[in-house]
Design an enzyme around this catalytic site. Structure first.
Site, PDB file in Angstrom:
ATOM      1  N   ARG A  81       0.768  -1.267  -0.078  1.00  0.00           N
ATOM      2  CA  ARG A  81       0.048   0.058  -0.012  1.00  0.00           C
ATOM      3  C   ARG A  81       0.990   1.179  -0.083  1.00  0.00           C
ATOM      4  NH1 ARG A  81      -2.974  -2.796   3.424  1.00  0.00           N
ATOM      5  NH2 ARG A  81      -4.889  -3.873   2.337  1.00  0.00           N
ATOM      6  N   LYS A 129       3.529  11.386 -11.812  1.00  0.00           N
ATOM      7  CA  LYS A 129       2.616  10.321 -12.330  1.00  0.00           C
ATOM      8  C   LYS A 129       3.731   9.140 -12.542  1.00  0.00           C
ATOM      9  CE  LYS A 129      -0.043  13.057 -15.426  1.00  0.00           C
ATOM     10  NZ  LYS A 129      -0.383  13.397 -16.822  1.00  0.00           N
ATOM     11  N   GLU A 178      11.284  18.179 -25.290  1.00  0.00           N
ATOM     12  CA  GLU A 178      10.618  18.570 -24.192  1.00  0.00           C
ATOM     13  C   GLU A 178      11.037  19.941 -23.667  1.00  0.00           C
ATOM     14  OE1 GLU A 178       7.920  16.842 -23.289  1.00  0.00           O
ATOM     15  OE2 GLU A 178       8.063  14.816 -23.899  1.00  0.00           O
ATOM     16  N   LYS A 236       7.744  22.995 -14.596  1.00  0.00           N
ATOM     17  CA  LYS A 236       6.899  21.605 -14.346  1.00  0.00           C
ATOM     18  C   LYS A 236       6.299  21.606 -12.936  1.00  0.00           C
ATOM     19  CE  LYS A 236       5.679  17.006 -15.237  1.00  0.00           C
ATOM     20  NZ  LYS A 236       5.863  15.798 -15.843  1.00  0.00           N
ATOM     21  N   GLU A 293      -4.434  16.774 -12.444  1.00  0.00           N
ATOM     22  CA  GLU A 293      -4.994  17.280 -13.952  1.00  0.00           C
ATOM     23  C   GLU A 293      -6.348  17.556 -13.975  1.00  0.00           C
ATOM     24  OE1 GLU A 293      -2.404  15.038 -16.649  1.00  0.00           O
ATOM     25  OE2 GLU A 293      -3.972  15.329 -18.442  1.00  0.00           O
ATOM     26  N   ARG A 341      -2.518  21.623 -16.021  1.00  0.00           N
ATOM     27  CA  ARG A 341      -1.530  20.822 -16.242  1.00  0.00           C
ATOM     28  C   ARG A 341      -1.557  20.147 -17.691  1.00  0.00           C
ATOM     29  NH1 ARG A 341       0.999  15.892 -12.261  1.00  0.00           N
ATOM     30  NH2 ARG A 341       2.518  15.048 -13.588  1.00  0.00           N
ATOM     31  N   ASN A 395       0.734  18.982 -22.445  1.00  0.00           N
ATOM     32  CA  ASN A 395       0.631  18.118 -23.344  1.00  0.00           C
ATOM     33  C   ASN A 395       0.845  18.583 -24.753  1.00  0.00           C
ATOM     34  OD1 ASN A 395       0.090  15.721 -22.096  1.00  0.00           O
ATOM     35  ND2 ASN A 395      -1.907  16.580 -21.556  1.00  0.00           N
ATOM     36  N   HIS A 449       1.384  17.003 -27.982  1.00  0.00           N
ATOM     37  CA  HIS A 449       1.290  15.568 -27.748  1.00  0.00           C
ATOM     38  C   HIS A 449       0.061  14.890 -28.161  1.00  0.00           C
ATOM     39  CE1 HIS A 449       4.606  16.224 -25.246  1.00  0.00           C
ATOM     40  NE2 HIS A 449       4.583  15.075 -24.495  1.00  0.00           N
ATOM     41  N   HIS A 487       1.207  11.704 -30.009  1.00  0.00           N
ATOM     42  CA  HIS A 487       1.021  10.379 -29.696  1.00  0.00           C
ATOM     43  C   HIS A 487       0.344   9.581 -30.859  1.00  0.00           C
ATOM     44  CE1 HIS A 487       0.276  11.605 -25.155  1.00  0.00           C
ATOM     45  NE2 HIS A 487       1.588  11.351 -25.260  1.00  0.00           N
ATOM     46  N   HIS A 545      10.045   9.125 -28.453  1.00  0.00           N
ATOM     47  CA  HIS A 545       8.803   9.921 -28.007  1.00  0.00           C
ATOM     48  C   HIS A 545       9.064  11.434 -28.342  1.00  0.00           C
ATOM     49  CE1 HIS A 545       5.643  11.886 -25.547  1.00  0.00           C
ATOM     50  NE2 HIS A 545       6.352  12.586 -24.819  1.00  0.00           N
TER      51      HIS A 545
HETATM   52  N1  LIG Z   1       5.510  10.288 -15.536  1.00  0.00           N
HETATM   53  C1  LIG Z   1       5.779  10.918 -16.567  1.00  0.00           C
HETATM   54  O1  LIG Z   1       5.062  12.278 -16.182  1.00  0.00           O
HETATM   55  C2  LIG Z   1       6.263  10.715 -17.676  1.00  0.00           C
HETATM   56  C3  LIG Z   1       6.513  11.732 -18.621  1.00  0.00           C
HETATM   57  C4  LIG Z   1       7.142  11.692 -19.639  1.00  0.00           C
HETATM   58  C5  LIG Z   1       7.303  10.293 -20.116  1.00  0.00           C
HETATM   59  N2  LIG Z   1       7.237   9.383 -19.574  1.00  0.00           N
HETATM   60  C6  LIG Z   1       7.557   8.068 -19.598  1.00  0.00           C
HETATM   61  O2  LIG Z   1       9.004   7.945 -19.989  1.00  0.00           O
HETATM   62  C7  LIG Z   1       9.402   6.919 -21.041  1.00  0.00           C
HETATM   63  C8  LIG Z   1      10.647   7.409 -21.829  1.00  0.00           C
HETATM   64  O3  LIG Z   1      11.573   7.658 -20.842  1.00  0.00           O
HETATM   65  P1  LIG Z   1      12.993   7.992 -21.797  1.00  0.00           P
HETATM   66  O4  LIG Z   1      12.883   8.704 -22.548  1.00  0.00           O
HETATM   67  O5  LIG Z   1      13.876   8.399 -20.382  1.00  0.00           O
HETATM   68  O6  LIG Z   1      13.461   6.368 -21.966  1.00  0.00           O
HETATM   69  P2  LIG Z   1      14.078   5.321 -21.338  1.00  0.00           P
HETATM   70  O7  LIG Z   1      13.823   5.036 -19.811  1.00  0.00           O
HETATM   71  O8  LIG Z   1      13.772   4.028 -22.186  1.00  0.00           O
HETATM   72  O9  LIG Z   1      15.686   5.484 -21.595  1.00  0.00           O
HETATM   73  C9  LIG Z   1      16.110   5.642 -23.041  1.00  0.00           C
HETATM   74  C10 LIG Z   1      17.400   4.852 -23.093  1.00  0.00           C
HETATM   75  O10 LIG Z   1      18.552   5.218 -22.483  1.00  0.00           O
HETATM   76  C11 LIG Z   1      19.184   4.412 -21.953  1.00  0.00           C
HETATM   77  N3  LIG Z   1      19.865   5.089 -20.914  1.00  0.00           N
HETATM   78  C12 LIG Z   1      19.138   5.933 -19.869  1.00  0.00           C
HETATM   79  N4  LIG Z   1      19.877   6.706 -19.119  1.00  0.00           N
HETATM   80  C13 LIG Z   1      21.256   6.556 -19.473  1.00  0.00           C
HETATM   81  C14 LIG Z   1      22.337   6.876 -19.571  1.00  0.00           C
HETATM   82  N5  LIG Z   1      22.527   8.072 -18.513  1.00  0.00           N
HETATM   83  N6  LIG Z   1      23.322   6.364 -20.198  1.00  0.00           N
HETATM   84  C15 LIG Z   1      23.166   5.547 -21.035  1.00  0.00           C
HETATM   85  N7  LIG Z   1      21.894   5.269 -21.349  1.00  0.00           N
HETATM   86  C16 LIG Z   1      20.873   5.436 -20.619  1.00  0.00           C
HETATM   87  C17 LIG Z   1      18.027   3.413 -21.357  1.00  0.00           C
HETATM   88  O11 LIG Z   1      18.509   2.214 -20.846  1.00  0.00           O
HETATM   89  C18 LIG Z   1      17.317   3.478 -22.465  1.00  0.00           C
HETATM   90  O12 LIG Z   1      17.811   2.411 -23.468  1.00  0.00           O
HETATM   91  C19 LIG Z   1       7.992   6.440 -21.430  1.00  0.00           C
HETATM   92  O13 LIG Z   1       7.691   5.176 -20.755  1.00  0.00           O
HETATM   93  C20 LIG Z   1       7.112   7.433 -21.023  1.00  0.00           C
HETATM   94  O14 LIG Z   1       5.699   7.144 -20.982  1.00  0.00           O
HETATM   95  C21 LIG Z   1       6.786   9.602 -18.291  1.00  0.00           C
HETATM   96 ZN   LIG Z   2       6.152  14.089 -23.585  1.00  0.00          ZN
END
Ligand SMILES: NC(=O)c1ccc[n+]([C@@H]2O[C@H](COP(=O)([O-])OP(=O)(O)OC[C@H]3O[C@@H](n4cnc5c(N)ncnc54)[C@H](O)[C@@H]3O)[C@@H](O)[C@H]2O)c1
Ligand SMILES: [Zn+2]
Length: 363
Positions: free
Chosen positions: A126, A148, A190, A232, A242, A247, A251, A254, A258, A271
């Site tokens: 929990r 999130k 971003e 942010k 949201e 918030r 987007n 987006h 998307h 992305h």
């Molecule tokens: N929670 C939120 O508010 C929110 C907002 C935006 C995106 N997201 C989510 O984030 C995800 C995408 O995140 P991302 O773009 O960071 O992708 P990711 O976590 O997949 O990282 C991208 C790649 O880089 C590698 N990597 C990470 N850090 C590294 C480093 N310092 N050195 C070498 N390699 C490294 C990872 O292993 C991966 O292969 C999606 O699932 C998306 O839905 C969430």
């Molecule tokens: Zn985004």
């Protein structure tokens, strides 16, 4: 250790927390986390197969030195790890290790690890305390801030999740040096977004510091990451869940983006690349609707190009299919597409009921 650290506070009353941003602060993480979560004895570090070999050891060493017993859980790198199967495997592992509510979950990785680890923290026993150590540019400026967390279902991205704020976010910018170049550029999408939606001066700062940003010049990198986190944080403070629409400005681009991601099965574009196209569609639409002049749309495109981001919408995509996907977006309300459109640099508005033919025109 000499340290020049910026702190951004996410002010959510008793759930508020600090984001600390600096260089080479990972070796100090244990003491810093302990400073936020007093009495901490036990932690589980969740990381991925690319990041763990690079950074898990110094983190676990620093926790050890601070008297915190830490276990490492490594998941395969990549979006498929944000799954029910992976979450189940971790829940079972925590159970086997008799993890209880005194344990803190630490996410060490990009957005995938942050979303997954946060989801585990929100759900196991929990709810466990949670710390984010983001390692991609996207994670430092976006996913690690705001609470999130979640995982995907085969038919829906981020569809199972929670709002679960961390106790602390530690951003060591030197970890970004090992990030693949394409990932860094995608993160810039971003960063530029924050300028367009909320801060014209910041947009101009990016324009005048492209080379320094590309070279990861420490002061410049710290400035851009802190500014984005601050923007942010302000938005999240106003509208954590949201509900007010505030918030939703995050987007920008987006809904279009998307649709591009979905039409290309999340394989062709990162992305940040997809939302670059999306932001350019949104800007062109705003020009057509006479909300902004063409010069602003061109200025945005020029900055994306500086970071080799794809400005032109993928010509292989079918406009009618994209429109249909936009209607089915999680953020659409019963098929009504709500778009975030700029009115001037640094300012956007939510716009409902844009006629289909206007949307199709920019697709
Ligand atoms: N929670 C939120 O508010 C929110 C907002 C935006 C995106 N997201 C989510 O984030 C995800 C995408 O995140 P991302 O773009 O960071 O992708 P990711 O976590 O997949 O990282 C991208 C790649 O880089 C590698 N990597 C990470 N850090 C590294 C480093 N310092 N050195 C070498 N390699 C490294 C990872 O292993 C991966 O292969 C999606 O699932 C998306 O839905 C969430
Ligand atoms: Zn985004």
């Amino acid at each position: 250790m000499t340290q020049d650290i910026s702190t951004v506070r996410v002010g959510l009353d008793d759930r508020g927390y600090d984001i600390e941003i600096g260089h080479r602060i990972l070796p100090d993480a244990g003491a810093r986390i302990l400073g936020r979560i007093s009495g901490l004895r036990r932690a589980v570090v969740i990381s991925d197969s690319n990041v763990a070999p690079l950074y898990a050891e110094p983190l676990i060493g620093s926790l050890d030195a601070a008297g915190v017993n830490a276990t490492l859980v490594t998941v395969p790198a990549g979006e498929p790890s944000k799954s029910v199967e992976q979450a189940t495997a971790i829940w079972n592992q925590l159970l086997a290790e008799r993890i209880d509510r005194q344990t803190t979950i630490i996410a060490l990785g990009g957005g995938v690890v942050g979303d997954l680890a946060g989801f585990i923290a929100a759900t196991f026993a929990r709810g466990l305390k949670f710390v984010q150590i983001p390692t991609t540019l996207l994670a430092t400026v976006d996913s690690s801030v705001g609470g999130k967390v979640g995982i995907n279902l085969p038919g829906g991205k981020n569809i199972v999740g929670a709002f679960w704020q961390p106790q602390y976010v530690l951003i060591d910018l030197s970890l970004l040096d090992s990030l693949p170049v394409r990932q860094g550029r995608a993160g810039m999408a971003e960063v530029i977004k924050y300028g367009v939606i909320a801060d014209a001066e910041f947009f101009e700062y990016i324009e005048t510091n492209v080379e320094k940003i590309r070279a990861h010049e420490p002061g410049t990198l710290k400035h851009i990451v802190s500014t984005c986190c601050q923007i942010k944080a302000d938005v999240v403070e106003e509208d954590e869940r949201e509900t007010s629409g505030r918030r939703a400005i995050l987007n920008y681009g987006h809904t279009f983006g998307h649709a591009v991601e979905s039409a290309t099965k999340y394989e062709k574009y990162l992305h940040g690349e997809a939302i670059t196209m999306g932001m350019q569609c949104a800007a062109s639409l705003s020009v057509n609707l006479k909300r902004i002049d063409a010069e602003m749309a061109d200025r945005q495109a020029a900055l994306f190009r500086q970071f080799e981001l794809p400005v032109e919408l993928d010509a292989a995509l079918d406009s009618n299919e994209l429109l249909e996907l936009m209607r089915r977006d999680k953020k659409a309300d019963q098929g009504n597409i709500r778009l975030v459109l700029p009115t001037k640099m640094g300012h956007v508005e939510l716009v409902d009921n844009v006629p289909d033919h206007e949307i199709l025109e920019v697709l």
